[in-house]
Design a protein around this motif. Structure first.
Motif, PDB file in Angstrom:
ATOM      1  N   THR A  93       0.029  49.918-112.247  1.00 16.51           N
ATOM      2  CA  THR A  93       0.193  49.307-113.060  1.00 16.51           C
ATOM      3  C   THR A  93       1.226  49.907-113.855  1.00 16.51           C
ATOM      4  O   THR A  93       2.180  49.384-113.719  1.00 16.51           O
ATOM      5  N   LEU A  94       1.043  51.220-114.154  1.00 16.42           N
ATOM      6  CA  LEU A  94       1.393  51.696-115.346  1.00 16.42           C
ATOM      7  C   LEU A  94       2.911  52.485-114.645  1.00 16.42           C
ATOM      8  O   LEU A  94       4.390  52.671-115.204  1.00 16.42           O
ATOM      9  N   TYR A 119       5.092  49.219-114.199  1.00 10.25           N
ATOM     10  CA  TYR A 119       5.682  49.142-115.819  1.00 10.25           C
ATOM     11  C   TYR A 119       6.614  50.241-116.898  1.00 10.25           C
ATOM     12  O   TYR A 119       7.463  49.439-117.706  1.00 10.25           O
ATOM     13  N   PHE A 120       6.509  51.224-116.167  1.00 14.56           N
ATOM     14  CA  PHE A 120       7.672  52.309-116.837  1.00 14.56           C
ATOM     15  C   PHE A 120       8.200  52.746-115.684  1.00 14.56           C
ATOM     16  O   PHE A 120       9.906  53.380-116.506  1.00 14.56           O
ATOM     17  N   ILE A 177      11.391  45.489-113.137  1.00 14.47           N
ATOM     18  CA  ILE A 177      10.543  45.099-113.655  1.00 14.47           C
ATOM     19  C   ILE A 177      10.431  45.902-115.148  1.00 14.47           C
ATOM     20  O   ILE A 177      10.541  45.434-116.130  1.00 14.47           O
ATOM     21  N   THR A 178      11.159  46.936-115.471  1.00 16.03           N
ATOM     22  CA  THR A 178      11.413  46.992-117.013  1.00 16.03           C
ATOM     23  C   THR A 178      12.941  45.951-117.393  1.00 16.03           C
ATOM     24  O   THR A 178      12.448  46.451-119.042  1.00 16.03           O
ATOM     25  N   LYS A 188       5.559  39.654-121.606  1.00 15.20           N
ATOM     26  CA  LYS A 188       3.808  39.296-121.284  1.00 15.20           C
ATOM     27  C   LYS A 188       4.707  39.529-119.087  1.00 15.20           C
ATOM     28  O   LYS A 188       4.274  40.056-119.155  1.00 15.20           O
ATOM     29  N   ARG A 247       6.785  40.760-118.343  1.00 15.18           N
ATOM     30  CA  ARG A 247       6.744  42.967-117.727  1.00 15.18           C
ATOM     31  C   ARG A 247       5.866  43.460-117.459  1.00 15.18           C
ATOM     32  O   ARG A 247       5.465  44.338-116.039  1.00 15.18           O
ATOM     33  N   PHE A 248       4.376  43.009-118.266  1.00 15.18           N
ATOM     34  CA  PHE A 248       3.173  43.408-117.495  1.00 15.18           C
ATOM     35  C   PHE A 248       2.568  42.291-116.508  1.00 15.18           C
ATOM     36  O   PHE A 248       2.150  43.102-115.230  1.00 15.18           O
ATOM     37  N   SER A 297       4.119  44.235-113.095  1.00 10.80           N
ATOM     38  CA  SER A 297       4.054  45.240-112.474  1.00 10.80           C
ATOM     39  C   SER A 297       2.265  45.335-112.500  1.00 10.80           C
ATOM     40  O   SER A 297       1.974  45.348-111.517  1.00 10.80           O
TER      41      SER A 297
END
Length: 451
Positions: free
Chosen positions: A251-252, A255-256, A261-262, A267, A269-270, A273
């Motif tokens: 997930t991290l 997310y980054f 996705i960035t 919400k 985006r999270f 991810s």
């Protein structure tokens, strides 16, 4: 005529008892696939025509609970055809002979040695869990979770304005498909329209995680709740903690580091991810964003997560978290110069280590062979082919969009990969090469090898 059928049935029963457990599983799932193929090929199961290869592909994908498709399910098959696919998914999800053995236990409370041998081969269980308790947990938990899933899906789809009976059928279909981590959807674009829908994301994640964590974990926790003296097995602890670690890290990373996705905000985006990590790990195969738009770096992360999968004796594919743990334990102990292979202070039995290492090596070889064969005969991007192969063998079902573009030979390769993935690579190998021998002659010369 009835006597002739009874005679043939008896001969077939005798023949089955002469096969090894692995061969029984091989021919059992193969039979499911052929029956599904024949039923899907019937004109009254279709809305519009498709090739025999497409029907075989869909049947294999359903039984293997993969979810890769060469034709859109909703556009190609009518309600009867969709029902056939759902039944195939259910049979593939709970395992060969699981339902029939459960019925046997419910009526006679006795399991034949033949049933026990096959089920013990299909479901690798720790010694703390009995096969009878395990089977009851499989059936009851499956029915309960799929019922809950269908109700929740119905609430979600009905609130979106979907007609009652359409919402009911789609809810039942998606509940079975999700819990069995099959990834079959009646929506042509998957769940991309629900990328920021908290409720839909929750339903899919809940069902997929419960199915993929495996019936070992469910049985273990169920026995612990019922009997407080029951100790949670070491296997369950490895699966549970390993799943949480990989899910968090994945997930991290998404997310980054994933540009598509960035670019999302809030919400969305999270959720995107988390969902894409969850779908590759649990091998549920649904998506809320386009995997074809992913960067090469994140495609590699996806391939790794699909390669690992989740839990043994569950609905997910991959080499399993326990296999990864065993291989890591071997490496760690070797680097530390330890005499024993340990993990978290526990010595792992050598027979389990040999099994894990064999599965790890054989699985990797099959991915390499599958990728080579499709790359050799198709002019497509290498990373997309590798992704497709990992998805097929891991029975995941996500794709970069090339499934329908692969040529006939490539589709046959994918069919074999999905079948092998459902059986398990070691079961497949043993079904082909294992011989029932009473005692091996071990008059071999010992020799050294430089490593």
């Amino acid at each position: 005529m009835p006597n002739k059928f009874q005679h043939l049935a008896k001969k077939y029963a005798i023949l089955k008892r002469g096969w090894s457990p692995q061969q029984n599983l091989f021919y059992g799932f193969f039979t499911y696939i052929i029956l599904g193929f024949l039923l899907l090929s019937l004109p009254f199961a279709q809305k519009e025509g498709a090739s025999f290869l497409d029907h075989l592909f869909i049947s294999t994908s359903a039984v293997s609970t993969t979810g890769l498709v060469t034709v859109p399910i909703f556009d190609t098959y009518n309600t009867f055809g969709q029902l056939i696919i759902m039944v195939l998914i259910q049979l593939g999800g709970i395992g060969y002979l699981t339902f029939t053995t459960f019925m046997l236990l419910s009526t006679t409370r006795k399991m034949t040695p033949w049933h026990k041998k096959i089920l013990s081969t299909e479901f690798t269980l720790p010694k703390t869990i009995k096969i009878n308790d395990f089977l009851k947990s499989v059936i009851l938990f499956t029915l309960i979770m799929e019922l809950i899933g269908a109700i929740l899906f119905f609430i979600a789809f009905k609130s979106d304005g979907m007609p009652f009976f359409e919402a009911l059928w789609i809810s039942i279909f998606h509940s079975v498909s999700t819990f069995c981590t099959a990834g079959f959807s009646l929506f042509n674009n998957g769940f991309t329209d629900y990328v920021d829908d908290n409720f839909i994301n929750f339903i899919i994640a809940m069902l997929a995680i419960c199915g993929s964590l495996g019936f070992i974990v469910i049985t273990d926790f169920g026995l612990w709740i019922k009997h407080k003296t029951h100790k949670i097995s070491f296997t369950t602890k490895i699966i549970f903690y390993g799943f949480l670690i990989l899910l968090t890290l994945g997930t991290l990373f998404f997310y980054f580091f994933e540009p598509s996705i960035t670019a999302l905000t809030g919400k969305s985006r999270f959720l995107a991810s988390f969902f894409q990590t969850m779908t590759t790990m649990t091998t549920v195969g649904f998506n809320t964003v386009d995997f074809g738009a992913f960067s090469q770096a994140m495609m590699l992360i996806c391939i790794f997560l699909m390669y690992i999968g989740a839990s043994p004796s569950g609905t997910a594919g991959g080499i399993k978290i326990t296999t990864l743990t065993a291989v890591f334990a071997i490496m760690k102990s070797q680097l530390k110069g330890s005499k024993h292979i340990t993990f978290l202070g526990r010595i792992i039995p050598y027979d389990r280590l040999y099994t894990a290492m064999s599965a790890f090596i054989f699985y990797t070889i099959i991915i390499l062979i599958g990728t080579f064969l499709i790359t050799l005969t198709n002019d497509l991007k290498f990373e997309n082919i590798l992704f497709e192969v990992a998805s097929a063998l891991g029975t995941v079902g996500v794709s970069t969009g090339i499934t329908a573009e692969i040529n006939t030979f490539g589709k046959i390769v994918v069919i074999f990969l999905m079948f092998i993935g459902r059986l398990g690579v070691l079961t497949f190998g043993l079904a082909l090469w294992s011989k029932n021998v009473k005692q091996e002659n071990e008059n071999f010369l010992k020799e050294d090898i430089a490593v």
